[in-house]
Scaffold this motif. Structure first.
Motif, mmCIF file in Angstrom:
data_model
loop_
_atom_site.group_PDB
_atom_site.id
_atom_site.type_symbol
_atom_site.label_atom_id
_atom_site.label_comp_id
_atom_site.label_asym_id
_atom_site.label_seq_id
_atom_site.Cartn_x
_atom_site.Cartn_y
_atom_site.Cartn_z
ATOM 1 N N HIS A 79 -9.808 -4.643 1.668
ATOM 2 C CA HIS A 79 -8.894 -3.243 0.252
ATOM 3 C C HIS A 79 -8.567 -4.322 -0.471
ATOM 4 O O HIS A 79 -8.715 -3.438 -1.702
ATOM 5 C CB HIS A 79 -7.780 -3.415 1.137
ATOM 6 N N SER A 108 -3.095 -5.493 3.910
ATOM 7 C CA SER A 108 -4.116 -6.229 3.984
ATOM 8 C C SER A 108 -3.983 -7.067 4.955
ATOM 9 O O SER A 108 -2.709 -7.292 5.215
ATOM 10 C CB SER A 108 -4.749 -6.631 2.808
ATOM 11 N N GLY A 148 0.793 -0.985 0.036
ATOM 12 C CA GLY A 148 -0.029 0.128 -0.224
ATOM 13 C C GLY A 148 1.218 1.178 -0.168
ATOM 14 O O GLY A 148 1.680 1.277 0.280
ATOM 15 N N TYR A 187 -3.163 -2.540 -6.478
ATOM 16 C CA TYR A 187 -2.049 -2.407 -5.273
ATOM 17 C C TYR A 187 -1.005 -1.246 -6.847
ATOM 18 O O TYR A 187 -0.245 -0.063 -6.289
ATOM 19 C CB TYR A 187 -1.234 -2.780 -5.303
ATOM 20 N N SER A 228 -9.106 -8.604 4.929
ATOM 21 C CA SER A 228 -9.401 -7.064 5.681
ATOM 22 C C SER A 228 -10.225 -6.489 3.277
ATOM 23 O O SER A 228 -10.609 -5.903 4.351
ATOM 24 C CB SER A 228 -8.649 -6.576 5.654
ATOM 25 N N GLU A 231 -5.302 6.326 -1.294
ATOM 26 C CA GLU A 231 -4.769 5.658 -0.739
ATOM 27 C C GLU A 231 -4.722 4.233 -0.901
ATOM 28 O O GLU A 231 -6.489 3.562 -1.156
ATOM 29 C CB GLU A 231 -4.950 5.662 0.419
ATOM 30 N N ARG A 232 -4.242 3.592 -0.734
ATOM 31 C CA ARG A 232 -4.047 1.875 -0.879
ATOM 32 C C ARG A 232 -3.620 1.471 0.480
ATOM 33 O O ARG A 232 -2.085 1.406 1.198
ATOM 34 C CB ARG A 232 -3.470 1.567 -2.346
ATOM 35 N N LYS A 233 -4.312 0.725 1.260
ATOM 36 C CA LYS A 233 -4.067 0.040 2.893
ATOM 37 C C LYS A 233 -3.548 -1.123 2.516
ATOM 38 O O LYS A 233 -3.138 -1.901 1.601
ATOM 39 C CB LYS A 233 -5.998 0.087 3.052
ATOM 40 N N GLU A 241 0.127 6.317 0.548
ATOM 41 C CA GLU A 241 -0.573 7.327 0.465
ATOM 42 C C GLU A 241 -0.166 8.228 -1.045
ATOM 43 O O GLU A 241 0.983 7.516 -0.616
ATOM 44 C CB GLU A 241 0.165 7.647 1.835
#
Length: 248
Positions: free
Chosen positions: A136, A109, A91, A174, A134, A105-107, A93
């Motif tokens: 995501h 997991s 991930g 991602y 999760s 944003e990619r969080k 920001e």
């Protein structure tokens, strides 16, 4: 992608028979780990992380850093586990690199799945299948690996190779660029399933039966659909991890 919990730490102990794995250590361990990895995204700065290492193992569970196994009944040299891990290094920001400006944003997991390991006379073979619990990326990952331990006194050297397959949902989350994120310098991109190749060498030195230090050096060759992303300008990602662990 950097995970200090990925490398198992093994204290010096008597060897078991060739057809049986060594008895697992039991109890708690505390230590510290430092990890460095070249980032995958173009223009992003190299990342160094310092993390505490907390371990626990008994007959039923194994915990190391950001990962944990629930042990299942084994079949001779073949062991099974339900595995959970947190992928801290995944991930980003939007301010992590200029190419990511304006991106959502990619969080990281939380992954959950199953793992199997087969200890042979010559090597340890492993396989893992996990999904993004999760939700995501909603992705799936499969890993096949082989490694072998070489012991020389207090030293243990473990070379390894692995293939890691990621499905299209993972790659698109991602490394993809959504239409609303596209610019003149960052075209829209839809990720496809791909396979990364990993090689590495882990060195462990046991100061005593209770404590030791490790150094892990590795490199990951990125799969084609990750390399093709407009967010990526690298083909190979080197990484270094080192740390110290004391078991009580």
């Amino acid at each position: 992608m950097l995970a200090l919990s990925a490398a198992p730490l093994v204290m010096a102990q008597p060897q078991a028979g060739e057809d049986q794995p060594p008895p697992p250590p039991s109890g708690w361990g505390l230590g510290i780990g430092v990890g460095w990895q070249r980032p995958v995204y173009a223009g992003a700065e190299n990342k160094t992380r310092v993390l505490p290492l907390i371990t626990f193992e008994n007959e039923y569970v194994r915990v190391l850093g950001l990962g944990a196994d629930l042990k299942l009944p084994s079949a001779g040299p073949v062991s099974f586990a339900v595995r959970a891990r947190y992928a801290l290094g995944d991930g980003y920001e939007s301010d992590d690199a200029p190419i990511l400006n304006g991106m959502a944003e990619r969080k990281p997991s939380f992954w959950l799945g199953g793992a199997v390991q087969w200890r042979t006379e010559y090597a340890k073979l492993s396989a893992e299948l996990a999904g993004d619990a999760s939700s995501h990326s909603k992705g799936t990952e499969a890993r096949l690996g082989v490694e072998r331990d070489f012991r020389f006194g207090r030293f243990m050297f473990t070379p390894r190779v692995a293939a890691v397959w990621r499905d299209a949902k993972y790659v698109d989350y991602y490394y993809g660029v959504r239409p609303e994120e596209a610019t003149a310098f960052r075209p829209a991109y839809e990720g496809r399933a791909t396979t990364n190749a990993e090689v590495g060498l882990r060195t462990f030195y046991g100061f005593s039966m209770r404590d030791g230090a490790f150094l892990d050096v590795s490199a990951t060759a990125l799969g084609s659909s990750i390399k093709d992303s407009p967010l990526v300008d690298r083909r190979t990602l080197p990484a270094v991890r080192l740390g110290y662990l004391y078991r009580f």
